[in-house]
Design a protein around this motif. Structure first.
Motif, PDB file in Angstrom:
ATOM      1  N   ALA A 199       0.956  -1.141   0.102  1.00 14.40           N
ATOM      2  CA  ALA A 199       0.130  -0.189   0.107  1.00 14.40           C
ATOM      3  C   ALA A 199       0.927   1.083  -0.020  1.00 14.40           C
ATOM      4  CB  ALA A 199      -0.908   0.081   1.253  1.00 14.40           C
ATOM      5  N   LEU A 200       0.250   2.179  -0.413  1.00 15.39           N
ATOM      6  CA  LEU A 200       1.226   3.702  -0.536  1.00 15.39           C
ATOM      7  C   LEU A 200       0.630   4.556   0.544  1.00 15.39           C
ATOM      8  CD1 LEU A 200       3.321   5.062  -2.473  1.00 15.39           C
ATOM      9  CD2 LEU A 200       1.268   6.184  -3.632  1.00 15.39           C
ATOM     10  N   ILE A 201       1.573   5.197   1.149  1.00 10.06           N
ATOM     11  CA  ILE A 201       1.222   6.311   2.257  1.00 10.06           C
ATOM     12  C   ILE A 201       1.759   7.375   1.748  1.00 10.06           C
ATOM     13  CG2 ILE A 201       0.663   4.852   4.173  1.00 10.06           C
ATOM     14  CD1 ILE A 201       3.528   5.461   4.993  1.00 10.06           C
ATOM     15  N   ALA A 202       1.349   8.454   2.005  1.00 13.72           N
ATOM     16  CA  ALA A 202       1.835   9.825   1.541  1.00 13.72           C
ATOM     17  C   ALA A 202       2.626  10.534   2.667  1.00 13.72           C
ATOM     18  CB  ALA A 202       0.522  10.933   1.464  1.00 13.72           C
ATOM     19  N   ALA A 203       3.608   9.697   2.955  1.00  8.55           N
ATOM     20  CA  ALA A 203       4.574  10.008   3.897  1.00  8.55           C
ATOM     21  C   ALA A 203       5.938   9.387   3.565  1.00  8.55           C
ATOM     22  CB  ALA A 203       4.323   9.718   5.476  1.00  8.55           C
ATOM     23  N   GLY A 204       7.030  10.129   3.184  1.00 10.36           N
ATOM     24  CA  GLY A 204       8.263   9.375   2.811  1.00 10.36           C
ATOM     25  C   GLY A 204       9.259   9.931   3.926  1.00 10.36           C
ATOM     26  N   SER A 205      10.673  10.073   3.338  1.00 14.26           N
ATOM     27  CA  SER A 205      11.732  10.255   4.112  1.00 14.26           C
ATOM     28  C   SER A 205      11.410  11.647   5.052  1.00 14.26           C
ATOM     29  CB  SER A 205      13.034  10.080   3.692  1.00 14.26           C
ATOM     30  OG  SER A 205      12.973  11.110   2.422  1.00 14.26           O
ATOM     31  N   ILE A 206      10.990  12.425   4.185  1.00 16.11           N
ATOM     32  CA  ILE A 206      10.791  13.922   4.923  1.00 16.11           C
ATOM     33  C   ILE A 206       9.706  14.048   6.196  1.00 16.11           C
ATOM     34  CG2 ILE A 206      11.690  15.051   3.072  1.00 16.11           C
ATOM     35  CD1 ILE A 206       8.832  15.781   2.204  1.00 16.11           C
ATOM     36  N   ALA A 207       9.063  12.714   6.125  1.00 16.75           N
ATOM     37  CA  ALA A 207       8.153  12.784   7.288  1.00 16.75           C
ATOM     38  C   ALA A 207       8.650  11.456   8.368  1.00 16.75           C
ATOM     39  CB  ALA A 207       6.653  12.534   6.863  1.00 16.75           C
ATOM     40  N   LEU A 208       9.356  10.742   7.973  1.00 16.22           N
ATOM     41  CA  LEU A 208       9.614   9.589   8.836  1.00 16.22           C
ATOM     42  C   LEU A 208      11.111   9.642   9.112  1.00 16.22           C
ATOM     43  CD1 LEU A 208       7.454   6.785   7.153  1.00 16.22           C
ATOM     44  CD2 LEU A 208       6.886   7.838   9.355  1.00 16.22           C
ATOM     45  N   GLY A 209      11.936  10.370   8.219  1.00 22.95           N
ATOM     46  CA  GLY A 209      13.550  10.166   8.498  1.00 22.95           C
ATOM     47  C   GLY A 209      14.030   8.914   7.611  1.00 22.95           C
ATOM     48  N   ARG A 210      15.086   8.742   7.627  1.00 22.53           N
ATOM     49  CA  ARG A 210      15.721   7.504   6.799  1.00 22.53           C
ATOM     50  C   ARG A 210      16.661   6.709   7.840  1.00 22.53           C
ATOM     51  NH1 ARG A 210      15.577   6.189   1.480  1.00 22.53           N
ATOM     52  NH2 ARG A 210      14.581   8.114   0.733  1.00 22.53           N
ATOM     53  N   GLU A 211      16.313   6.774   9.041  1.00 15.91           N
ATOM     54  CA  GLU A 211      17.321   5.967   9.778  1.00 15.91           C
ATOM     55  C   GLU A 211      16.752   4.641  10.144  1.00 15.91           C
ATOM     56  OE1 GLU A 211      19.482   7.463  12.837  1.00 15.91           O
ATOM     57  OE2 GLU A 211      19.901   8.576  11.157  1.00 15.91           O
ATOM     58  N   PRO A 212      17.764   3.631   9.858  1.00 16.30           N
ATOM     59  CA  PRO A 212      17.421   2.325   9.839  1.00 16.30           C
ATOM     60  C   PRO A 212      17.225   1.771  11.346  1.00 16.30           C
ATOM     61  CG  PRO A 212      19.760   2.545   9.390  1.00 16.30           C
ATOM     62  CD  PRO A 212      19.148   3.688   9.427  1.00 16.30           C
ATOM     63  N   CYS A 213      16.882   0.733  11.539  1.00 14.42           N
ATOM     64  CA  CYS A 213      16.660  -0.033  12.715  1.00 14.42           C
ATOM     65  C   CYS A 213      17.331  -1.224  12.443  1.00 14.42           C
ATOM     66  CB  CYS A 213      15.127  -0.111  13.307  1.00 14.42           C
ATOM     67  SG  CYS A 213      15.149  -0.748  14.884  1.00 14.42           S
ATOM     68  N   LYS A 214      17.984  -2.074  13.780  1.00 14.34           N
ATOM     69  CA  LYS A 214      18.692  -3.058  13.369  1.00 14.34           C
ATOM     70  C   LYS A 214      17.948  -4.462  13.551  1.00 14.34           C
ATOM     71  CE  LYS A 214      20.219  -3.846  18.230  1.00 14.34           C
ATOM     72  NZ  LYS A 214      21.477  -3.955  19.345  1.00 14.34           N
ATOM     73  N   SER A 215      16.730  -4.350  14.085  1.00 18.67           N
ATOM     74  CA  SER A 215      15.812  -5.367  14.592  1.00 18.67           C
ATOM     75  C   SER A 215      14.749  -5.807  13.596  1.00 18.67           C
ATOM     76  CB  SER A 215      15.078  -5.129  15.671  1.00 18.67           C
ATOM     77  OG  SER A 215      13.962  -3.915  15.421  1.00 18.67           O
ATOM     78  N   TYR A 216      14.606  -4.849  12.469  1.00 20.13           N
ATOM     79  CA  TYR A 216      13.714  -5.431  11.169  1.00 20.13           C
ATOM     80  C   TYR A 216      14.078  -4.510   9.917  1.00 20.13           C
ATOM     81  CZ  TYR A 216      10.871  -0.971  11.313  1.00 20.13           C
ATOM     82  OH  TYR A 216      10.607   0.256  11.617  1.00 20.13           O
ATOM     83  N   PRO A 217      13.761  -4.930   8.829  1.00 17.93           N
ATOM     84  CA  PRO A 217      14.291  -4.324   7.542  1.00 17.93           C
ATOM     85  C   PRO A 217      13.207  -3.518   7.145  1.00 17.93           C
ATOM     86  CG  PRO A 217      13.081  -6.171   7.167  1.00 17.93           C
ATOM     87  CD  PRO A 217      12.952  -6.259   8.585  1.00 17.93           C
ATOM     88  N   GLY A 218      12.668  -2.298   8.187  1.00 15.24           N
ATOM     89  CA  GLY A 218      11.739  -1.438   7.616  1.00 15.24           C
ATOM     90  C   GLY A 218      12.179   0.207   8.187  1.00 15.24           C
TER      91      GLY A 218
END
Length: 482
Positions: free
Chosen positions: A369-388
């Motif tokens: 599904a597509l959401i209207a929120a990308g890196s400028i809304a969520l950041g682009r920092e990874p998390c080591k526990s999952y691939p999202g």
């Protein structure tokens, strides 16, 4: 503004401050727009703070510091709000200690800090980078407002002391408190305990008539690699020992202080050592449990307290995020009080409201599904526990199934991200898959609250302790600028 050319400084004062360069929107207008509405009525993307969670997290940190007999210094870089800053230090506390990553944070705190000074509280604020010469005039202006000794700076090079020596006492009253940055192995900032540069800094401070030593400081960012409470405590022990070693090395170089040893009977002056990052600072809460490991680390802390005043610092802990969940610096529940959560999804106080823009059930092997929120809304920092890049919460349900990196690994996550677009991917079995609709609004847990929050001008505040946990109760303005 000031300049620093060929070793000389023009200390011209300036009226320019972050609040004047980066004016905030009207809080009153925002409250008229949002307060009383439900989360689902807000524009997207929007940053949502749960005040109940923030209160609990702040209270837990203050309680731990008090029970361990150590100081606490709150970092404000994550949230950049006066409201959460007040919760971090406690409304009834007589000690108001902060560390700030930008001069803007210092300047925006000033109105409330003046209120604290007028009430007789102990106010102490650190500018959290090795001092920038260009920042000195603005920090000096705050120091004049708050009074002598209330604004401190960091140093990890003798040239910092040289620059501070040139500051006229009429511009920055009294001796300027300096904190020496120690590198305990992260190599982000600071001087290693064995470095000869530490002795040069000590000599510069000893010879200076404008600065005074306030303490030594470190930030252990590598503690984010922790994966269990036991590992977080090992990082804490490494941080404590590294900072102690750096402090001893510095003080021996200065020749001005004596360190108390088991056989010594006096200490000429205690120096404060300040350590932390949220994983290690919050891991100290494990020391309150009745376990053999806790007793061992408490004994280590008590031994260091014989020679130093110990202070913890942390920033993201009021709201937490997926990165903090991945560190597992604390168990989900207290063993002494099983009803109290320590590090669970119910302790994440920051969420992002997004809207489903489109659906692609047949695009790939995974529904998307597509959401209207990308890196400028969520950041682009990874998390080591999952691939999202974020996890879809159960909301509007108060609890329920969701993707859990340590559990079912089944649910919607932000699997791909671009500037304004985020792609939700369904992970795990498609049995009982949560069906989405175009126009539906969702709440996400972001990976890194510090970076995600930067993209918003304000927080919409709800309170999960209320009978209506989705009602917007307040709007908290985020500070802007540098």
């Amino acid at each position: 503004m000031s300049s620093y050319v060929n070793g000389s400084v023009d200390w011209a004062t300036s009226a320019i401050t972050a609040p004047s360069l980066y004016p905030s929107p009207s809080q009153a207008a925002l409250k008229l727009q949002f307060v009383g509405k439900q989360i689902r009525d807000a524009y997207t993307p929007a940053a949502i703070i749960d005040a109940a969670v923030v209160r609990r997290n702040c209270k837990l940190m203050l309680e731990a510091a008090e029970k361990l007999g150590v100081g606490f210094r709150a970092h404000v870089k994550t949230h950049k709000t006066t409201e959460i800053a007040r919760l971090q230090v406690g409304e009834d506390s007589t000690s108001v200690k902060f560390v700030c990553s930008t001069v803007s944070e210092v300047e925006n705190l000033v109105p409330w800090l003046l209120h604290c000074v007028n009430r007789g509280k102990e106010v102490n604020v650190l500018y959290g980078l090795p001092i920038l010469v260009s920042a000195i005039p603005r920090l000096a202006a705050v120091a004049r407002l708050l009074g002598e000794g209330r604004i401190g700076v960091f140093t990890d090079h003798p040239s910092h002391i040289k620059a501070l020596d040139q500051v006229d006492s009429a511009l920055w009253p009294g001796r300027i408190p300096v904190w020496v940055n120690i590198d305990v192995g992260d190599h982000r900032e600071g001087v290693a305990p064995e470095s000869g540069q530490l002795a040069d800094i000590a000599s510069s401070i000893a010879a200076s008539e404008r600065v005074k030593l306030a303490g030594v400081y470190t930030h252990m960012s590598s503690s984010y690699q922790s994966s269990s409470p036991e590992e977080a405590l090992r990082f804490l022990a490494k941080e404590l020992e590294g900072l102690r070693e750096g402090a001893v090395s510095f003080l021996k170089s200065s020749g001005s202080y004596r360190i108390k040893s088991p056989n010594a009977e006096e200490v000429t002056e205690k120096v404060t050592i300040s350590l932390g990052a949220t994983p290690t600072a919050t891991s100290t809460q494990n020391l309150l449990e009745d376990t053999e490991g806790a007793k061992e680390y408490r004994a280590m802390l008590e031994n260091i307290k014989q020679s130093f005043d110990v202070e913890l610092h942390a920033g993201v802990y009021p709201v937490m995020d997926m990165q903090q969940m991945a560190t597992r610096a604390r168990p989900q529940h207290s063993t002494s009080n099983p009803s109290r959560t320590l590090l669970s999804y119910s302790d994440l106080g920051f969420r992002v409201l997004v809207e489903v823009a489109s659906l692609y059930p047949d695009r790939t092997a995974k529904p998307e599904a597509l959401i209207a929120a990308g890196s400028i809304a969520l950041g682009r920092e990874p998390c080591k526990s999952y691939p999202g890049w974020a996890v879809v919460t159960p909301w509007p349900a108060r609890s329920g199934a969701h993707y859990d990196p340590e559990g079912s690994k089944t649910g919607w996550i932000v699997g791909r991200i671009s500037q304004e677009h985020g792609v939700l991917t369904w992970e795990g079995s498609q049995d009982d898959m949560r069906q989405l609709e175009v126009g539906e609004k969702l709440l996400l847990w972001p990976n890194h609250a510090c970076i995600t929050g930067v993209n918003y001008g304000w927080y919409l505040v709800v309170d999960s302790d209320d009978a209506n946990p989705d009602r917007i109760k307040d709007v908290w303005i985020r500070w802007r600028g540098w």
